[in-house]
Design a protein around this motif. Structure first.
Motif, short mmCIF file in Angstrom:
data_model
loop_
_atom_site.label_atom_id
_atom_site.label_comp_id
_atom_site.label_asym_id
_atom_site.label_seq_id
_atom_site.Cartn_x
_atom_site.Cartn_y
_atom_site.Cartn_z
N THR A 1 -5.09 74.89 -12.72
CA THR A 1 -6.03 76.00 -12.67
C THR A 1 -5.88 76.75 -11.36
OG1 THR A 1 -8.38 76.60 -12.70
CG2 THR A 1 -7.83 74.49 -11.72
N ASP A 2 -6.15 78.06 -11.41
CA ASP A 2 -6.12 78.89 -10.21
C ASP A 2 -7.53 79.21 -9.71
OD1 ASP A 2 -3.34 79.05 -10.24
OD2 ASP A 2 -3.38 80.72 -11.66
N ASP A 3 -8.53 78.69 -10.40
CA ASP A 3 -9.92 78.95 -10.04
C ASP A 3 -10.33 78.05 -8.87
OD1 ASP A 3 -12.78 78.97 -9.94
OD2 ASP A 3 -12.81 79.77 -11.97
N ALA A 4 -10.62 78.66 -7.72
CA ALA A 4 -10.95 77.88 -6.53
C ALA A 4 -12.24 77.08 -6.71
CB ALA A 4 -11.08 78.80 -5.33
N MET A 5 -13.22 77.66 -7.41
CA MET A 5 -14.48 76.95 -7.62
C MET A 5 -14.27 75.72 -8.51
SD MET A 5 -17.64 76.55 -7.02
CE MET A 5 -18.16 78.09 -6.25
N LEU A 6 -13.46 75.89 -9.55
CA LEU A 6 -13.16 74.77 -10.44
C LEU A 6 -12.42 73.67 -9.68
CD1 LEU A 6 -13.63 73.98 -13.38
CD2 LEU A 6 -11.39 74.95 -13.94
N CYS A 7 -11.49 74.07 -8.83
CA CYS A 7 -10.76 73.09 -8.01
C CYS A 7 -11.71 72.34 -7.08
CB CYS A 7 -9.68 73.78 -7.19
SG CYS A 7 -8.24 74.35 -8.15
N THR A 8 -12.67 73.07 -6.51
CA THR A 8 -13.63 72.45 -5.59
C THR A 8 -14.49 71.43 -6.31
OG1 THR A 8 -13.70 74.48 -4.27
CG2 THR A 8 -15.51 72.92 -3.99
N ILE A 9 -15.01 71.81 -7.48
CA ILE A 9 -15.92 70.92 -8.21
C ILE A 9 -15.18 69.69 -8.74
CG2 ILE A 9 -17.40 70.72 -10.24
CD1 ILE A 9 -18.09 73.69 -9.88
N LEU A 10 -14.06 69.92 -9.44
CA LEU A 10 -13.31 68.80 -10.01
C LEU A 10 -12.72 67.91 -8.92
CD1 LEU A 10 -11.50 70.53 -13.02
CD2 LEU A 10 -13.49 69.02 -13.08
N GLY A 11 -12.16 68.56 -7.88
CA GLY A 11 -11.60 67.79 -6.78
C GLY A 11 -12.66 66.95 -6.08
N GLY A 12 -13.83 67.54 -5.84
CA GLY A 12 -14.91 66.81 -5.19
C GLY A 12 -15.40 65.64 -6.01
N MET A 13 -15.54 65.85 -7.32
CA MET A 13 -16.00 64.77 -8.19
C MET A 13 -15.00 63.62 -8.23
SD MET A 13 -17.64 66.99 -11.34
CE MET A 13 -18.05 65.53 -12.29
N MET A 14 -13.72 63.95 -8.34
CA MET A 14 -12.70 62.91 -8.44
C MET A 14 -12.53 62.16 -7.11
SD MET A 14 -9.84 64.88 -10.77
CE MET A 14 -8.64 63.55 -10.64
N ILE A 15 -12.58 62.89 -6.00
CA ILE A 15 -12.45 62.23 -4.70
C ILE A 15 -13.63 61.31 -4.45
CG2 ILE A 15 -12.49 62.63 -2.20
CD1 ILE A 15 -10.86 65.17 -2.69
N GLY A 16 -14.85 61.80 -4.72
CA GLY A 16 -16.05 60.97 -4.52
C GLY A 16 -16.03 59.73 -5.38
N ALA A 17 -15.64 59.91 -6.65
CA ALA A 17 -15.58 58.76 -7.56
C ALA A 17 -14.51 57.78 -7.13
CB ALA A 17 -15.31 59.25 -8.99
#
Length: 295
Positions: A109-125
């Motif tokens: 994806t090129d959507d920065a917001m989507l990258c932020t949300i998905l990246g944050g969720m996966m890193i935290g988990a």
């Protein structure tokens, strides 16, 4: 199942959780953080800052930094912690290099917001799973664990401090939008980490004020198989001495407890509150049933 086999399976499951958590963490970095240019905290954030200023390879920096913090964790947290963290120290940078061999991951994806949300969720988990397994992902996850042991500081709070300090370092060469996404990323994965750490430990505490406390006490023992404590108390209006029942149950058992209390005494006063962590018999250790002559 023999105790030895049970112990072996338990250790194998811990190893699986450590490897899975690191795989999730590194995948999030390769798929969402690096392609989007979002700044981040932790060892990866330090690696990005080092890559910008000193042109050091990200994988090499992560490996060297992980080794240094691993040695620090070994001396402060002990060899058992170090033994499990050793997996993360070497496995995480290897996985970073492995995921980078798949170009498709960097173009999800090129959507920065989507990258932020998905990246944050996966890193935290990912970090949460590893910490719950009794280890860490290495690097900047070790200093908060050291501070928790030495000064009893909460892991999530100290992670916030370290991560935002690392974000500030990257803000010198990032634009405002990247910096704002980075702040959001840290907030998301710290929130998710905090939730993962308390999964399964949240219980409910119930304080029960009733003149039928003896019947309720026996029902809690026999129908819920839970313990309770009698607290000395004096009612405020009539000022009569009357014990208050205090018990801790799982959230699934709250409906049953409420039903039991209301069946015995519809006028009972029931106070329910969250218990963030409960340790002891029936929760973190095996319950031992002893014959109670009062039942």
């Amino acid at each position: 199942m023999s105790p030895k086999l049970h112990h072996t399976l338990k250790n194998l499951f811990r190893v699986f959780l450590i490897l899975f958590g690191n795989a999730l963490y590194s995948l999030a970095v390769v798929a969402f953080i690096l392609p989007s240019g979002i700044i981040t905290g932790g060892t990866t954030g330090l690696a990005l800052a080092s890559a910008h200023w000193f042109h050091t390879p990200i994988t090499a920096f992560v490996l060297c930094f992980n080794i240094l913090t691993f040695l620090l964790g070994f001396f402060v947290l002990g060899w058992k912690f170090a033994a499990t963290t050793l997996l993360s120290t070497f496995f995480y940078p290897i996985l970073l290099a492995f995921w980078q061999q798949f170009p498709a991951l960097s173009s999800l994806t090129d959507d920065a917001m989507l990258c932020t949300i998905l990246g944050g969720m996966m890193i935290g988990a990912g970090i949460g799973i590893v910490i719950r397994a009794g280890a860490s992902t290495g690097g900047m996850d070790i200093p908060p664990l050291i501070l928790k042991k030495l000064f009893h500081l909460p892991v999530s709070a100290t992670l916030y401090v370290f991560d935002f300090s690392i974000l500030i370092l990257q803000m010198f060469f990032s634009d405002i939008e990247e910096s704002l996404y980075g702040i959001l990323l840290v907030m998301i994965y710290t929130f998710v980490l905090d939730k993962v750490l308390v999964i399964g430990t949240h219980q409910a505490r119930a304080d029960i004020v009733s003149s039928h406390y003896e019947e309720i006490r026996q029902a809690i023992f026999t129908r819920l198989d839970r313990g309770c404590t009698l607290l000395n108390a004096t009612t405020g209006y009539l000022q009569t001495d009357q014990p208050v029942l205090m018990t801790v149950v799982s959230r699934r058992e709250m409906a049953s407890l409420n039903q039991i209390v209301m069946e015995i005494d519809p006028h009972a006063f029931l106070i329910i509150s969250d218990a963030n962590e409960v340790k002891g018999s029936g929760f973190t250790s095996t319950k031992i049933h002893k014959k109670n002559p009062n039942l």
